[in-house]
Design a protein around this motif. Sequence first.
Motif, PDB file in Angstrom:
ATOM      1  N   GLU A  37      74.286  63.201  23.123  1.00  0.00           N
ATOM      2  CA  GLU A  37      74.165  62.435  21.719  1.00  0.00           C
ATOM      3  C   GLU A  37      74.616  63.038  20.445  1.00  0.00           C
ATOM      4  O   GLU A  37      75.270  62.408  19.580  1.00  0.00           O
ATOM      5  N   LEU A  38      74.574  64.407  20.548  1.00  0.00           N
ATOM      6  CA  LEU A  38      74.933  65.131  19.337  1.00  0.00           C
ATOM      7  C   LEU A  38      76.534  65.514  19.266  1.00  0.00           C
ATOM      8  O   LEU A  38      77.035  66.090  18.388  1.00  0.00           O
ATOM      9  N   GLY A  39      76.841  65.403  20.618  1.00  0.00           N
ATOM     10  CA  GLY A  39      78.141  65.833  20.692  1.00  0.00           C
ATOM     11  C   GLY A  39      78.709  67.213  20.516  1.00  0.00           C
ATOM     12  O   GLY A  39      79.687  67.773  20.128  1.00  0.00           O
ATOM     13  N   LEU A  40      77.786  67.979  21.347  1.00  0.00           N
ATOM     14  CA  LEU A  40      77.755  69.407  21.388  1.00  0.00           C
ATOM     15  C   LEU A  40      79.091  69.873  22.075  1.00  0.00           C
ATOM     16  O   LEU A  40      79.554  69.384  23.103  1.00  0.00           O
ATOM     17  N   PRO A  41      79.677  70.912  21.676  1.00  0.00           N
ATOM     18  CA  PRO A  41      80.826  71.419  22.422  1.00  0.00           C
ATOM     19  C   PRO A  41      80.292  71.857  24.028  1.00  0.00           C
ATOM     20  O   PRO A  41      79.227  71.982  24.285  1.00  0.00           O
ATOM     21  N   PRO A  42      81.335  71.746  24.792  1.00  0.00           N
ATOM     22  CA  PRO A  42      80.832  71.936  26.271  1.00  0.00           C
ATOM     23  C   PRO A  42      80.228  73.430  26.437  1.00  0.00           C
ATOM     24  O   PRO A  42      79.562  73.552  27.497  1.00  0.00           O
ATOM     25  N   LYS A  43      80.834  74.131  25.884  1.00  0.00           N
ATOM     26  CA  LYS A  43      80.240  75.720  26.235  1.00  0.00           C
ATOM     27  C   LYS A  43      78.637  75.731  26.107  1.00  0.00           C
ATOM     28  O   LYS A  43      77.915  76.501  26.528  1.00  0.00           O
ATOM     29  N   TYR A  44      78.163  74.836  25.125  1.00  0.00           N
ATOM     30  CA  TYR A  44      76.732  74.616  24.889  1.00  0.00           C
ATOM     31  C   TYR A  44      76.106  73.890  25.924  1.00  0.00           C
ATOM     32  O   TYR A  44      74.809  74.421  26.581  1.00  0.00           O
ATOM     33  N   THR A  45      77.049  72.952  26.719  1.00  0.00           N
ATOM     34  CA  THR A  45      76.157  72.425  28.130  1.00  0.00           C
ATOM     35  C   THR A  45      76.276  73.525  29.107  1.00  0.00           C
ATOM     36  O   THR A  45      75.279  73.365  29.852  1.00  0.00           O
ATOM     37  N   LEU A  46      77.325  74.158  29.323  1.00  0.00           N
ATOM     38  CA  LEU A  46      77.209  75.134  30.118  1.00  0.00           C
ATOM     39  C   LEU A  46      76.072  76.115  30.045  1.00  0.00           C
ATOM     40  O   LEU A  46      75.406  76.818  30.990  1.00  0.00           O
ATOM     41  N   LEU A  47      75.903  76.418  28.835  1.00  0.00           N
ATOM     42  CA  LEU A  47      74.868  77.623  28.466  1.00  0.00           C
ATOM     43  C   LEU A  47      73.387  76.869  28.937  1.00  0.00           C
ATOM     44  O   LEU A  47      72.563  77.599  29.644  1.00  0.00           O
TER      45      LEU A  47
END
Length: 72
Positions: A37-47
């Motif tokens: 929903e916030l549109g975080l970059p994929p690196k944060y999703t990976l984290l």
Amino acid sequence: MTKPDPQISASRKPRLVALVIAGTMLLWLGGQRIGGELGLPPKYTLLIDLAAMAGFIWAMVVTYQIWRASRA
């Protein structure tokens, strides 16, 4: 200082594992939802994914220890 009773600590481990599994799953699902929903970059999703994997691996290791202790 007294030593903890092994029976008490052995009975608390399964509950702790269950709480860690449930908490990890809820935090992972929430992190994925909020990240999308916030549109975080994929690196944060990976984290978030790696943190969830660490929680699940810890739970599997402790579950294996509980299983081994019950067979002894």
